[in-house]
Write a protein that holds these residues in place. Structure first.
Motif, PDB file in Angstrom:
ATOM      1  N   PHE A   1      -9.691   2.427 -45.401  1.00 25.10           N
ATOM      2  CA  PHE A   1      -8.672   2.337 -46.445  1.00 25.10           C
ATOM      3  C   PHE A   1      -7.521   3.288 -46.156  1.00 25.10           C
ATOM      4  O   PHE A   1      -7.635   4.192 -45.330  1.00 25.10           O
ATOM      5  CB  PHE A   1      -9.271   2.610 -47.824  1.00 25.10           C
ATOM      6  N   GLY A   2      -6.409   3.089 -46.860  1.00 24.64           N
ATOM      7  CA  GLY A   2      -5.231   3.927 -46.668  1.00 24.64           C
ATOM      8  C   GLY A   2      -5.240   5.138 -47.570  1.00 24.64           C
ATOM      9  O   GLY A   2      -6.055   5.263 -48.473  1.00 24.64           O
ATOM     10  N   GLY A   3      -4.328   6.023 -47.310  1.00 29.87           N
ATOM     11  CA  GLY A   3      -4.198   7.223 -48.122  1.00 29.87           C
ATOM     12  C   GLY A   3      -2.791   7.769 -48.001  1.00 29.87           C
ATOM     13  O   GLY A   3      -1.965   7.252 -47.239  1.00 29.87           O
ATOM     14  N   ALA A   4      -2.508   8.825 -48.726  1.00 32.90           N
ATOM     15  CA  ALA A   4      -1.172   9.420 -48.716  1.00 32.90           C
ATOM     16  C   ALA A   4      -0.953  10.300 -47.493  1.00 32.90           C
ATOM     17  O   ALA A   4       0.178  10.678 -47.198  1.00 32.90           O
ATOM     18  CB  ALA A   4      -0.967  10.241 -49.982  1.00 32.90           C
ATOM     19  N   TYR A   5      -2.018  10.635 -46.781  1.00 27.39           N
ATOM     20  CA  TYR A   5      -1.924  11.541 -45.644  1.00 27.39           C
ATOM     21  C   TYR A   5      -2.346  10.814 -44.368  1.00 27.39           C
ATOM     22  O   TYR A   5      -2.816   9.684 -44.408  1.00 27.39           O
ATOM     23  CB  TYR A   5      -2.836  12.754 -45.858  1.00 27.39           C
ATOM     24  N   HIS A   6      -2.231  11.503 -43.244  1.00 29.28           N
ATOM     25  CA  HIS A   6      -2.756  10.975 -41.976  1.00 29.28           C
ATOM     26  C   HIS A   6      -4.217  11.363 -41.812  1.00 29.28           C
ATOM     27  O   HIS A   6      -5.000  10.642 -41.224  1.00 29.28           O
ATOM     28  CB  HIS A   6      -1.950  11.505 -40.790  1.00 29.28           C
ATOM     29  N   ALA A   7      -4.566  12.538 -42.349  1.00 30.31           N
ATOM     30  CA  ALA A   7      -5.932  13.055 -42.250  1.00 30.31           C
ATOM     31  C   ALA A   7      -6.155  14.049 -43.384  1.00 30.31           C
ATOM     32  O   ALA A   7      -5.206  14.533 -43.994  1.00 30.31           O
ATOM     33  CB  ALA A   7      -6.138  13.747 -40.906  1.00 30.31           C
ATOM     34  N   ILE A   8      -7.414  14.326 -43.649  1.00 29.39           N
ATOM     35  CA  ILE A   8      -7.784  15.367 -44.598  1.00 29.39           C
ATOM     36  C   ILE A   8      -8.619  16.381 -43.828  1.00 29.39           C
ATOM     37  O   ILE A   8      -9.637  16.025 -43.220  1.00 29.39           O
ATOM     38  CB  ILE A   8      -8.588  14.801 -45.785  1.00 29.39           C
ATOM     39  N   LEU A   9      -8.163  17.617 -43.836  1.00 28.97           N
ATOM     40  CA  LEU A   9      -8.901  18.692 -43.178  1.00 28.97           C
ATOM     41  C   LEU A   9      -9.730  19.409 -44.234  1.00 28.97           C
ATOM     42  O   LEU A   9      -9.195  19.963 -45.188  1.00 28.97           O
ATOM     43  CB  LEU A   9      -7.933  19.664 -42.500  1.00 28.97           C
TER      44      LEU A   9
ATOM     45  N   GLU B   1      -9.217  23.442 -31.104  1.00 29.09           N
ATOM     46  CA  GLU B   1     -10.654  23.244 -31.274  1.00 29.09           C
ATOM     47  C   GLU B   1     -10.924  21.747 -31.367  1.00 29.09           C
ATOM     48  O   GLU B   1     -10.051  20.967 -31.755  1.00 29.09           O
ATOM     49  CB  GLU B   1     -11.160  23.912 -32.566  1.00 29.09           C
ATOM     50  N   VAL B   2     -12.137  21.349 -31.042  1.00 31.05           N
ATOM     51  CA  VAL B   2     -12.552  19.952 -31.209  1.00 31.05           C
ATOM     52  C   VAL B   2     -13.160  19.811 -32.601  1.00 31.05           C
ATOM     53  O   VAL B   2     -14.068  20.556 -32.966  1.00 31.05           O
ATOM     54  CB  VAL B   2     -13.570  19.543 -30.125  1.00 31.05           C
ATOM     55  N   LEU B   3     -12.609  18.876 -33.375  1.00 25.54           N
ATOM     56  CA  LEU B   3     -13.108  18.591 -34.725  1.00 25.54           C
ATOM     57  C   LEU B   3     -13.690  17.189 -34.770  1.00 25.54           C
ATOM     58  O   LEU B   3     -13.187  16.270 -34.116  1.00 25.54           O
ATOM     59  CB  LEU B   3     -11.988  18.690 -35.755  1.00 25.54           C
ATOM     60  N   THR B   4     -14.720  17.029 -35.568  1.00 28.20           N
ATOM     61  CA  THR B   4     -15.305  15.713 -35.804  1.00 28.20           C
ATOM     62  C   THR B   4     -14.708  15.150 -37.082  1.00 28.20           C
ATOM     63  O   THR B   4     -14.696  15.815 -38.119  1.00 28.20           O
ATOM     64  CB  THR B   4     -16.835  15.805 -35.932  1.00 28.20           C
ATOM     65  N   PHE B   5     -14.181  13.929 -36.998  1.00 23.06           N
ATOM     66  CA  PHE B   5     -13.574  13.244 -38.140  1.00 23.06           C
ATOM     67  C   PHE B   5     -14.392  12.011 -38.495  1.00 23.06           C
ATOM     68  O   PHE B   5     -14.886  11.295 -37.614  1.00 23.06           O
ATOM     69  CB  PHE B   5     -12.150  12.789 -37.817  1.00 23.06           C
TER      70      PHE B   5
ATOM     71  N   LEU C   1     -15.982  17.192 -45.466  1.00 22.41           N
ATOM     72  CA  LEU C   1     -15.737  16.322 -44.309  1.00 22.41           C
ATOM     73  C   LEU C   1     -14.294  16.457 -43.846  1.00 22.41           C
ATOM     74  O   LEU C   1     -13.405  16.769 -44.623  1.00 22.41           O
ATOM     75  CB  LEU C   1     -15.960  14.850 -44.692  1.00 22.41           C
ATOM     76  N   ASN C   2     -14.079  16.162 -42.584  1.00 26.54           N
ATOM     77  CA  ASN C   2     -12.730  15.946 -42.062  1.00 26.54           C
ATOM     78  C   ASN C   2     -12.557  14.432 -42.028  1.00 26.54           C
ATOM     79  O   ASN C   2     -13.375  13.729 -41.441  1.00 26.54           O
ATOM     80  CB  ASN C   2     -12.579  16.533 -40.658  1.00 26.54           C
ATOM     81  N   ILE C   3     -11.517  13.926 -42.657  1.00 25.07           N
ATOM     82  CA  ILE C   3     -11.290  12.482 -42.782  1.00 25.07           C
ATOM     83  C   ILE C   3     -10.066  12.096 -41.959  1.00 25.07           C
ATOM     84  O   ILE C   3      -9.039  12.770 -42.008  1.00 25.07           O
ATOM     85  CB  ILE C   3     -11.035  12.084 -44.250  1.00 25.07           C
ATOM     86  N   LEU C   4     -10.177  10.993 -41.242  1.00 23.54           N
ATOM     87  CA  LEU C   4      -9.050  10.425 -40.504  1.00 23.54           C
ATOM     88  C   LEU C   4      -8.963   8.960 -40.905  1.00 23.54           C
ATOM     89  O   LEU C   4      -9.979   8.259 -40.935  1.00 23.54           O
ATOM     90  CB  LEU C   4      -9.274  10.556 -38.992  1.00 23.54           C
ATOM     91  N   TYR C   5      -7.765   8.510 -41.233  1.00 27.78           N
ATOM     92  CA  TYR C   5      -7.586   7.116 -41.635  1.00 27.78           C
ATOM     93  C   TYR C   5      -7.429   6.232 -40.399  1.00 27.78           C
ATOM     94  O   TYR C   5      -6.864   6.650 -39.385  1.00 27.78           O
ATOM     95  CB  TYR C   5      -6.378   6.992 -42.557  1.00 27.78           C
ATOM     96  N   ALA C   6      -7.928   4.998 -40.487  1.00 29.58           N
ATOM     97  CA  ALA C   6      -7.902   4.078 -39.348  1.00 29.58           C
ATOM     98  C   ALA C   6      -6.473   3.823 -38.872  1.00 29.58           C
ATOM     99  O   ALA C   6      -6.232   3.726 -37.669  1.00 29.58           O
ATOM    100  CB  ALA C   6      -8.590   2.765 -39.710  1.00 29.58           C
ATOM    101  N   ASN C   7      -5.510   3.749 -39.802  1.00 26.74           N
ATOM    102  CA  ASN C   7      -4.129   3.516 -39.361  1.00 26.74           C
ATOM    103  C   ASN C   7      -3.585   4.722 -38.594  1.00 26.74           C
ATOM    104  O   ASN C   7      -2.750   4.561 -37.712  1.00 26.74           O
ATOM    105  CB  ASN C   7      -3.222   3.130 -40.531  1.00 26.74           C
TER     106      ASN C   7
END
Length: 187
Positions: free
Chosen positions: A71-79, A62-66, A7-13
């Motif tokens: 919850f929070g994390g150490a990054y802004h997103a995970i690719l 490119e257009v990616l789906t996240f 998955l590509n993950i994006l945090y709400a913050n």
């Protein structure tokens, strides 16, 4: 970069930092495992975002789906792997580089060992804080189960041994009685 993630993950913050309204999220989401160790997670929704790598003279977009998580994390997103496939990117974890074809040659994205180390430390601290919070919640749940019965009044007397009831006034119809120990000495 997480080549193990499907998955590509994006945090709400991060979504808030990008000033993207949550109303743009699609609700067609399924829960997944593995982002928070040992926990099942249900994302807030999905969002398609335009992602760009490179320099003004050599870039790819490119257009990616996240999947957007609360919850929070150490990054802004995970690719994850979907990103790598879309960009035809190849990660090299040893050299901390991500390479992909661009219109004017290879695009190389790189990091430093210091930055990678700082991210690892932050991830470990976050995981430890999460584990401590779960331990605290479990402890509080245990303490709340040990709370005395709420129907019992403060100062109510409950004998630990057998008692004898002595009527205060046997002629009175309200049957008021004293409680005394059945094992008292005559002395």
């Amino acid at each position: 970069m997480d080549g193990g993630s499907g998955l590509n993950i994006l945090y709400a913050n991060t979504l808030e930092l990008l000033e993207i309204d949550r109303s743009r999220l699609r609700g067609d989401v399924a829960p997944f495992h593995g982002i928070v160790p040992g926990k099942r997670t249900r994302p807030l929704g999905r969002i398609d975002l335009l992602v760009c790598f490179g320099t003004p003279s050599n870039y790819r977009k490119e257009v990616l789906t996240f999947e957007v998580v609360e919850f929070g994390g150490a990054y802004h997103a995970i690719l994850g792997r979907p990103c790598y496939a879309k960009f035809m990117a190849v990660p090299n974890y040893t050299y901390l580089k991500l390479k992909m074809p661009g219109p004017n040659g290879v695009i190389t994205i790189e990091s430093t060992y210091e930055h990678a180390y700082d991210c690892d430390v932050e991830c470990i601290e976050y995981a430890e804080a999460l584990a401590e919070a779960e331990t605290l919640i479990a402890h509080l749940d245990q303490l709340s189960s040990e709370v005395p019965d709420s129907k019992r009044r403060a100062g109510a007397f409950e004998p630990t041994e057998t008692i004898k009831l002595i009527l205060v006034d046997p002629a009175c119809p309200d049957n008021r009685a004293l409680r005394i120990s059945a094992t008292l000495d005559i002395k």
